[in-house]
Design a protein around this motif. Sequence first.
Motif, short mmCIF file in Angstrom:
data_model
loop_
_atom_site.label_atom_id
_atom_site.label_comp_id
_atom_site.label_asym_id
_atom_site.label_seq_id
_atom_site.Cartn_x
_atom_site.Cartn_y
_atom_site.Cartn_z
N LYS A 61 0.81 -1.12 0.06
CA LYS A 61 -0.07 -0.14 -0.01
C LYS A 61 0.67 1.31 0.06
O LYS A 61 0.66 2.27 -0.89
N LEU A 62 2.02 1.32 0.85
CA LEU A 62 2.92 2.35 0.72
C LEU A 62 3.61 2.82 -0.45
O LEU A 62 3.76 3.79 -0.90
N SER A 63 3.98 1.58 -1.10
CA SER A 63 4.70 1.66 -2.37
C SER A 63 3.72 2.08 -3.56
O SER A 63 4.08 2.83 -4.32
N ALA A 64 2.33 1.78 -3.51
CA ALA A 64 1.39 2.36 -4.34
C ALA A 64 1.08 3.78 -4.03
O ALA A 64 1.15 4.49 -5.43
N ILE A 65 1.22 4.30 -3.12
CA ILE A 65 1.06 5.64 -2.72
C ILE A 65 2.63 6.45 -3.20
O ILE A 65 2.46 7.46 -4.00
N ALA A 66 3.46 5.73 -3.07
CA ALA A 66 4.86 6.39 -3.53
C ALA A 66 4.76 6.38 -4.92
O ALA A 66 5.08 7.51 -5.66
N ASP A 67 4.28 5.42 -5.83
CA ASP A 67 4.34 5.59 -7.16
C ASP A 67 3.43 6.48 -7.59
O ASP A 67 3.62 7.21 -8.47
N ASN A 68 2.09 6.94 -6.73
CA ASN A 68 1.27 7.87 -7.25
C ASN A 68 2.01 9.49 -7.32
O ASN A 68 1.65 10.27 -8.01
N VAL A 69 2.95 9.59 -6.46
CA VAL A 69 3.63 10.90 -6.23
C VAL A 69 4.32 11.16 -7.72
O VAL A 69 4.36 12.29 -8.16
N SER A 70 4.75 10.11 -8.31
CA SER A 70 5.35 10.42 -9.73
C SER A 70 4.47 10.74 -10.66
O SER A 70 4.85 10.97 -12.00
N ASP A 71 3.32 10.82 -10.65
CA ASP A 71 2.13 11.25 -11.69
C ASP A 71 2.45 12.72 -11.76
O ASP A 71 2.00 13.12 -12.85
N ASP A 72 3.04 13.31 -10.67
CA ASP A 72 3.34 14.86 -11.02
C ASP A 72 4.81 14.91 -11.77
O ASP A 72 5.88 14.24 -11.29
N LEU A 73 4.95 15.21 -13.01
CA LEU A 73 6.06 15.12 -13.67
C LEU A 73 7.29 15.89 -13.19
O LEU A 73 8.56 15.56 -13.08
N ALA A 74 7.00 17.01 -12.62
CA ALA A 74 8.22 17.88 -11.70
C ALA A 74 8.61 16.90 -10.62
O ALA A 74 9.96 16.94 -10.43
N LEU A 75 7.83 16.46 -9.90
CA LEU A 75 8.41 15.54 -8.98
C LEU A 75 8.98 14.14 -9.37
O LEU A 75 9.86 14.02 -8.76
N ALA A 76 8.23 13.72 -10.38
CA ALA A 76 9.09 12.31 -10.77
C ALA A 76 10.46 12.67 -11.49
O ALA A 76 11.28 11.75 -11.02
N ALA A 77 10.67 13.83 -11.82
CA ALA A 77 12.01 14.26 -12.75
C ALA A 77 12.98 14.24 -11.32
O ALA A 77 13.99 13.79 -11.31
N ILE A 78 12.51 14.75 -10.29
CA ILE A 78 13.51 14.84 -9.05
C ILE A 78 13.67 13.39 -8.51
O ILE A 78 14.97 12.96 -8.32
N LEU A 79 12.77 12.64 -8.44
CA LEU A 79 12.97 11.20 -7.87
C LEU A 79 13.60 10.56 -8.83
O LEU A 79 14.64 9.57 -8.34
N LYS A 80 13.38 10.50 -10.13
CA LYS A 80 14.14 9.66 -11.32
C LYS A 80 15.69 10.28 -11.11
O LYS A 80 16.63 9.33 -11.19
#
Length: 207
Positions: free
Chosen positions: A185-204
């Motif tokens: 469940k926590l991992s699915a929530i973490a995945d959802n954060v990357s729906d925001d492309l600006a946040l996804a870029a930092i995480l990537k």
Amino acid sequence: MSKYVLIGSAGSGSVIIELALTRAQAPYVLEQIPYLEPGPDRERLLELNPLGQVPTLIMPNGDVLTESAAIILHLADAYPDAELTPSGNDPRRSQFLRWLLYIVGAIYPVSTFGDDPARWDLDDDNQKLFRKSLERYRLSLWKNVEEVADAPWFLGENFSAIDLYLAVMRNWRPGRSEYARHFPKLSAIADNVSDDLALAAILKRDY
Ligand SMILES: N[C@@H](CCC(=O)N[C@@H](CS)C(=O)NCC(=O)O)C(=O)O
């Protein structure tokens, strides 16, 4: 316009604050330093923050703010549109505060204590044992968070900064795939954060 200066390090807890600043569209510059390495960067960090920890934030007015939860609560006040926390009269606010403080007060130190086990004056064998027992303890702590997690965000329908902690901390020991196995469940929530492309870029960039 004056900017926040975020002192941080790749992959560390400063990424949580970088995500929050980005979501808030707050102006900031990131100064990445090898925070554990002796040298001028560490000396400066120790002057700003006696714990020598990242994240350390220098505010636009020059004040220094440390402790990720304090920084999050400050940014939530300064940038309410970012919805980093439930608002004052939202019934979810008490649970937000409870689990924010649980993550930073109980889980985060277990990671920090294990980062450099040599500092605890233990011989090699005991360092390994110490790290192993921290890892077991950390899994038991995250289990409590998994049990109360809602979807699609930790608090349910509404995003909060707790989701940013999950997006970052799932990459720490024991590692992302092991984390996903224990805490779907926590991992699915973490995945959802990357729906925001600006946040996804930092995480990537960092993981
Ligand atoms: N309570 C602090 C913990 C920060 C922390 O432990 N940061 C780690 C990096 S992820 C660190 O700077 N460790 C170095 C040390 O403690 O000496 C927060 O929430 O900001």
